[in-house]
Structure formats: C-alpha cells, structure tokens
Design a protein around this motif. Structure first.
Motif, PDB file in Angstrom:
ATOM      1  N   ARG A  37       0.829  -1.200   0.000  1.00 52.12           N
ATOM      2  CA  ARG A  37       0.000   0.000   0.000  1.00 52.12           C
ATOM      3  C   ARG A  37       0.861   1.246   0.000  1.00 52.12           C
ATOM      4  N   THR A  38       1.934   1.238   0.790  1.00 53.17           N
ATOM      5  CA  THR A  38       2.832   2.383   0.848  1.00 53.17           C
ATOM      6  C   THR A  38       3.509   2.618  -0.497  1.00 53.17           C
ATOM      7  N   SER A  39       3.959   1.545  -1.138  1.00 53.34           N
ATOM      8  CA  SER A  39       4.639   1.694  -2.428  1.00 53.34           C
ATOM      9  C   SER A  39       3.708   2.256  -3.483  1.00 53.34           C
ATOM     10  N   TRP A  40       2.433   1.870  -3.450  1.00 52.67           N
ATOM     11  CA  TRP A  40       1.469   2.412  -4.408  1.00 52.67           C
ATOM     12  C   TRP A  40       1.222   3.892  -4.156  1.00 52.67           C
ATOM     13  N   ARG A  41       0.925   4.251  -2.914  1.00 54.62           N
ATOM     14  CA  ARG A  41       0.585   5.641  -2.628  1.00 54.62           C
ATOM     15  C   ARG A  41       1.767   6.576  -2.843  1.00 54.62           C
ATOM     16  N   GLU A  42       2.978   6.086  -2.659  1.00 54.64           N
ATOM     17  CA  GLU A  42       4.162   6.920  -2.835  1.00 54.64           C
ATOM     18  C   GLU A  42       4.730   6.831  -4.257  1.00 54.64           C
ATOM     19  N   GLY A  43       4.143   5.971  -5.083  1.00 54.12           N
ATOM     20  CA  GLY A  43       4.670   5.830  -6.432  1.00 54.12           C
ATOM     21  C   GLY A  43       6.040   5.200  -6.466  1.00 54.12           C
ATOM     22  N   ASP A  44       6.342   4.356  -5.477  1.00 52.14           N
ATOM     23  CA  ASP A  44       7.641   3.687  -5.402  1.00 52.14           C
ATOM     24  C   ASP A  44       7.556   2.382  -6.191  1.00 52.14           C
ATOM     25  N   MET A  45       7.788   2.473  -7.487  1.00 50.10           N
ATOM     26  CA  MET A  45       7.644   1.309  -8.347  1.00 50.10           C
ATOM     27  C   MET A  45       8.757   0.285  -8.147  1.00 50.10           C
ATOM     28  N   GLN A  46       9.912   0.723  -7.676  1.00 47.45           N
ATOM     29  CA  GLN A  46      10.971  -0.235  -7.393  1.00 47.45           C
ATOM     30  C   GLN A  46      10.571  -1.131  -6.220  1.00 47.45           C
ATOM     31  N   LYS A  47      10.018  -0.528  -5.194  1.00 46.88           N
ATOM     32  CA  LYS A  47       9.580  -1.308  -4.040  1.00 46.88           C
ATOM     33  C   LYS A  47       8.440  -2.237  -4.426  1.00 46.88           C
ATOM     34  N   LEU A  48       7.510  -1.739  -5.224  1.00 48.95           N
ATOM     35  CA  LEU A  48       6.394  -2.569  -5.670  1.00 48.95           C
ATOM     36  C   LEU A  48       6.896  -3.744  -6.504  1.00 48.95           C
ATOM     37  N   ALA A  49       7.879  -3.483  -7.346  1.00 47.36           N
ATOM     38  CA  ALA A  49       8.456  -4.551  -8.160  1.00 47.36           C
ATOM     39  C   ALA A  49       9.134  -5.596  -7.289  1.00 47.36           C
ATOM     40  N   ASP A  50       9.889  -5.141  -6.290  1.00 49.49           N
ATOM     41  CA  ASP A  50      10.585  -6.079  -5.403  1.00 49.49           C
ATOM     42  C   ASP A  50       9.596  -6.955  -4.642  1.00 49.49           C
ATOM     43  N   LEU A  51       8.473  -6.373  -4.255  1.00 49.64           N
ATOM     44  CA  LEU A  51       7.484  -7.099  -3.472  1.00 49.64           C
ATOM     45  C   LEU A  51       6.634  -8.041  -4.308  1.00 49.64           C
ATOM     46  N   SER A  52       6.348  -7.654  -5.537  1.00 45.29           N
ATOM     47  CA  SER A  52       5.372  -8.417  -6.328  1.00 45.29           C
ATOM     48  C   SER A  52       5.911  -8.947  -7.649  1.00 45.29           C
ATOM     49  N   ILE A  53       6.493  -8.073  -8.461  1.00 44.24           N
ATOM     50  CA  ILE A  53       6.919  -8.479  -9.798  1.00 44.24           C
ATOM     51  C   ILE A  53       8.022  -9.542  -9.756  1.00 44.24           C
ATOM     52  N   VAL A  54       9.061  -9.303  -8.958  1.00 43.43           N
ATOM     53  CA  VAL A  54      10.216 -10.205  -8.946  1.00 43.43           C
ATOM     54  C   VAL A  54       9.828 -11.630  -8.581  1.00 43.43           C
ATOM     55  N   PRO A  55       9.133 -11.865  -7.460  1.00 40.89           N
ATOM     56  CA  PRO A  55       8.757 -13.246  -7.142  1.00 40.89           C
ATOM     57  C   PRO A  55       7.735 -13.819  -8.113  1.00 40.89           C
ATOM     58  N   PHE A  56       6.832 -12.993  -8.590  1.00 38.85           N
ATOM     59  CA  PHE A  56       5.815 -13.442  -9.543  1.00 38.85           C
ATOM     60  C   PHE A  56       6.465 -13.927 -10.835  1.00 38.85           C
ATOM     61  N   LYS A  57       7.376 -13.118 -11.363  1.00 38.73           N
ATOM     62  CA  LYS A  57       8.061 -13.441 -12.611  1.00 38.73           C
ATOM     63  C   LYS A  57       8.922 -14.692 -12.462  1.00 38.73           C
ATOM     64  N   LYS A  58       9.543 -14.860 -11.297  1.00 41.34           N
ATOM     65  CA  LYS A  58      10.424 -16.001 -11.063  1.00 41.34           C
ATOM     66  C   LYS A  58       9.654 -17.308 -10.930  1.00 41.34           C
ATOM     67  N   ASP A  59       8.571 -17.290 -10.163  1.00 41.07           N
ATOM     68  CA  ASP A  59       7.870 -18.529  -9.830  1.00 41.07           C
ATOM     69  C   ASP A  59       6.771 -18.893 -10.812  1.00 41.07           C
ATOM     70  N   TYR A  60       6.206 -17.901 -11.496  1.00 48.18           N
ATOM     71  CA  TYR A  60       5.067 -18.173 -12.387  1.00 48.18           C
ATOM     72  C   TYR A  60       5.249 -17.393 -13.683  1.00 48.18           C
TER      73      TYR A  60
END
Length: 289
Positions: free
Chosen positions: A208-231
């Motif tokens: 939620r913090t990464s979205w509201r602050e526009g911190d796309m690097q943090k959002l990527a680390d939390l969601s994109i990286v594991p998502f892309k790796k595992d699925y």
C-alpha cells in the motif's frame, strides 16, 4: 461488483488499506515534444478509508480531456457481459474443477475453502481462472476492501463530467487473457493464488505504501520479482503481453494535442517490463507528479 473489474492479482489489488499523507503518488506525466499525457497506477478494489485519493490523481484528471482505462468499464458491468464471462469461465461439458487439478492441489484448495466455511462443491463448476478471481475477492472483502477502485471512481466521475472515455483493450480481449490465465498449467495458477493469499495480511502495508508513494521499485521487489520467477507464464500472459499490446495505442496518443489520463493497474507500471520503462526506452520524457 464485476468479477472481471475486481481482479488484477491478489496482493496488487490490495495494496492500500489505510490512508496517509505522502509526498508523491503513482502518477506520471509523459511528454513528446509539445504533446503530453498522464499515466496513473490504479488499485481495482479499495477500502473506504483510502479516500480521498492522493491529490496527484486529481491534478492529472483536471488536465485531461480524455480518460483511458484498461477496458470499457461500462460494458463489463452489464448483465450480458457477466453472462458471457461465466460461460467462458465455468464448465459446460460435464467436466468439473476436480478434473483439472492434481489431487494434491485439489485437497489444498478444499482445505482453504473449508477454513472459510465454503464447501468446495459450491465451486465445482468454476474453472481454475475463475476460482483464482473468486478466492482473491473473498479474501479482499474479508480484509475490508469493499469500495470501488481508482478506475471505477474516475470512470463514474469522468462520465458525469462529459469527458471522453476510451480504453486500451476491449472487454472481450481482457476476458480472454483472464480466462486463459496459466495456460494449461491449472495447478500453477491455484498454487500461486493460495500462496499469494497467505501473504496478504502481512504484505498489504508495504505494498500500500509503495502504491501511494509511487515507489515502483519497491512494488516490483514485493510483487513483480517473485511473480516473474515462480510463475513466468502467468506473468507473461497477464503483464508482458498486455503491456506490449498497449504501447502502440499510447504512442499514438502522444502524437496529438489532446491530453489523456491513462489509468491502469499499478503492476503494469512496475518492473523491467513496465509501460513506464518502455516509454523511457523509446525516448519519451517520463516525470512523476
């Protein structure tokens, strides 16, 4: 509430639960010469306390004469479309959910539903893609996400104000992507959904913090990286392919004097395959509001 409109991915759809004062937001201005547009990251379901939204959204909204969404928001809320969705995402040939899952994953799903007082027989006619959507919505509602998302909020507001409404993909195109989530690997989709749901209560705050602050690097680390790796295949279908399909439309918008405000799921703006990264690579100026 439309199931299709509600679904992005469990954790991505649930990245805000409390409001806060921040110095930035997930809104960017994209410029090509004398032409410009705005892009905002959306959350498809919000909690009541998420409103009002960060002021940067309103700034972009006021500057734009055209609002552009992932798909036609009005169409996906019609009874006709909901019936079409159910036709594509439920079994009509005598098969059932148990036929498409391994015994192990069927048992895991059955146990998960039992904990929530839901007999698995109630979902026997749903295909894994619809199961994934339904499980996500159940979990989100349990966490207090009962309000319309950013996209629906601005679709309603823009329609009342007489702004032009456009979209990047037709409802049928979006439905096709979601109905075919995971391809032939239904077990992977259910595994991902069950695993992701378990993370929701502990990860919502950071996302939620990464979205509201526009911190796309943090959002990527939390969601994109594991998502892309595992699925990888689901990530390819849901994010990479659709981002690539949207790019020509966005580039065409930057050739005219009209100012658009594009609103897409925040996950499409994070990571190496994001729309923002692609626009920068094409030489456009991308600035956070």
């Amino acid at each position: 509430m439309s199931l299709l409109r509600s679904f992005s991915l469990p954790l991505v759809a649930a990245v805000s639960i409390f409001t806060a004062s921040v110095d930035a937001a997930s809104v960017w201005k994209v410029t090509s010469g004398d032409h410009s547009l705005y892009i905002g990251g959306t959350i498809h379901i919000l909690a009541p306390e998420d409103y009002p939204l960060p002021e940067e959204y309103e700034t972009a909204y006021k500057q734009a004469s055209t609002l552009v969404f992932e798909t036609d928001m009005a169409a996906v809320n019609t009874v006709e479309f909901q019936q079409k969705m159910l036709g594509m995402m439920t079994y009509t040939d005598g098969r059932s959910l148990q036929d498409d899952l391994s015994e192990q994953n069927y048992s895991k799903l059955e146990a998960h539903l039992a904990q929530r007082g839901i007999p698995i027989a109630q979902m026997a006619a749903m295909k894994p893609s619809l199961i994934s959507i339904t499980l996500s919505i159940i979990e989100l509602q349990g966490l207090g996400f009962t309000s319309e998302g950013v996209d629906q909020f601005y679709a309603d507001k823009g329609s009342k104000a007489g702004k032009t409404i456009q979209w990047l993909e037709t409802p049928d195109e979006q439905l096709s992507f979601l109905a075919n989530l995971g391809g032939d690997d239904n077990d992977a989709l259910i595994e991902y959904t069950l695993r992701d749901i378990k993370k929701m209560p502990t990860m919502i705050g950071d996302m939620r913090t990464s979205w509201r602050e526009g911190d796309m690097q943090k959002l990527a680390d939390l969601s994109i990286v594991p998502f892309k790796k595992d699925y990888a295949q689901i990530y390819q279908d849901l994010i990479v392919t659709r981002n690539a399909n949207w790019m020509p439309h966005i580039q065409d918008m930057l050739k005219t004097a009209n100012v658009e405000f594009i609103l897409v799921g925040a996950m499409h703006l994070a990571g190496e395959d994001s729309v923002l990264k692609q626009l920068k690579a094409q030489g456009y100026r991308v600035e956070k509001l």
